[in-house]
Design an enzyme around this catalytic site. Structure first.
Site, PDB file in Angstrom:
ATOM      1  CG  ASP A  80      -1.444  56.903 103.406  1.00  0.00           C
ATOM      2  OD1 ASP A  80      -0.402  57.515 104.088  1.00  0.00           O
ATOM      3  OD2 ASP A  80      -2.541  56.820 104.113  1.00  0.00           O
ATOM      4  CE1 TYR A 247      -6.035  57.817 110.098  1.00  0.00           C
ATOM      5  CE2 TYR A 247      -4.265  57.225 111.478  1.00  0.00           C
ATOM      6  CZ  TYR A 247      -5.551  57.101 110.925  1.00  0.00           C
ATOM      7  OH  TYR A 247      -6.205  56.439 111.654  1.00  0.00           O
ATOM      8  CG  HIS A 248       1.903  60.228 106.381  1.00  0.00           C
ATOM      9  ND1 HIS A 248       3.094  59.819 106.820  1.00  0.00           N
ATOM     10  CD2 HIS A 248       1.706  60.881 107.444  1.00  0.00           C
ATOM     11  CE1 HIS A 248       3.516  59.856 107.781  1.00  0.00           C
ATOM     12  NE2 HIS A 248       2.572  60.867 108.331  1.00  0.00           N
ATOM     13  N   PRO A 249      -1.809  60.775 103.241  1.00  0.00           N
ATOM     14  CG  PRO A 249      -3.809  61.451 103.229  1.00  0.00           C
ATOM     15  CD  PRO A 249      -2.781  61.168 104.183  1.00  0.00           C
TER      16      PRO A 249
END
Length: 259
Positions: A80, A247-249
């Site tokens: 992330d 919030y980029h998992p």
């Protein structure tokens, strides 16, 4: 399409998924596939469903009483983008309080604060001197942003966020229990490597330098959430307290067998 439905597990025939067990309206139901099953529950939900189905690290499933059908490193390799916001209070009008009838009228004309995309400015930079390969990203917003965006703004502010673009730290998604309704244990493990820590520290210094430029320093009223000084210890303390997720998992469904 079903709503208000919880996926309990995949149904397997050998190593082939043939159906899905779900809970709907308080009852367990079984859905069988005529062709294929597409698992698309995101970087957190997808590994949880596979783990509940016995697809994952055998040594982690055994203590939960879940037989391992396929021993794969599911849930590992979580990646992330760590994000760090820095904010100054300002006397200039920001997006704080936007939404008045006047703002709505301006929006109908394609003008005013409600036409903002919030992150109105951005730049990719390199902290290592290689201009061809940026390793951090800045975004500017005429708004207060803190507590990972979970808390409402309380004043007019300007915010600059910095993000490590190519993190080398790896986290994990694991089961807390064999209950499908239990939330998974998510560990991002942000800034665990020397590379990521050095990049974040350097990017914070760049951001502080940008905030010091006349066009920004002239609109700053007071610090709201920034390092106490440009000393490394203060920067590190601020990073440890304020770094959150962008919030980029991704990347939690590795399919290489464990060795």
């Amino acid at each position: 399409m079903f709503t208000d439905t919880l996926v309990l597990r995949l149904l397997l025939h050998g190593r082939r998924a043939t159906g899905v067990s779900i809970q709907r309206h308080g009852r367990e139901e079984t859905l069988f596939s005529e062709r294929e099953i597409i698992l698309a529950a995101g970087a957190y939900g997808s590994p949880q469903i596979l783990l509940l189905s016995g697809i994952g690290p055998a040594d982690e499933l055994a203590p939960l009483g879940i037989p391992a059908v396929v021993d794969l490193p599911v849930g590992t390799n979580l990646q992330d983008h760590p994000l760090l916001p820095m904010s100054y209070l300002t006397d200039e009008r920001s997006l704080f309080g936007a939404g008045s009838p006047e703002d709505v009228a301006l929006y109908q004309e394609g003008r005013g604060p409600l036409t903002s995309n919030v992150a109105e400015g951005g730049v990719f930079l390199s902290t290592c001197g290689d201009e061809r390969v940026p390793d951090c990203q800045f975004e500017m917003a005429p708004a207060m942003y803190f507590d990972e965006g979970l808390s409402a703004p309380v004043d007019h502010a300007v915010t600059m966020t910095t993000t490590v673009l190519k993190p080398t730290s790896r986290g994990s998604v694991a089961l807390r229990s064999a209950r499908p309704d239990a939330k998974p244990r998510i560990s991002h493990n942000f800034l665990a490597t020397d590379h990521d820590r050095a990049t974040m520290i350097a990017s914070v210094r760049l951001a502080m330098n940008l905030f010091a430029q006349p066009n920004l320093s002239n609109v700053r009223r007071a610090p709201f959430s920034v390092p106490a000084s440009d000393a490394k210890a203060d920067i590190v303390a601020f990073i440890e307290q304020r770094t959150g997720t962008n919030y980029h998992p991704t990347c939690t469904l590795r399919n290489r067998p464990r060795r």
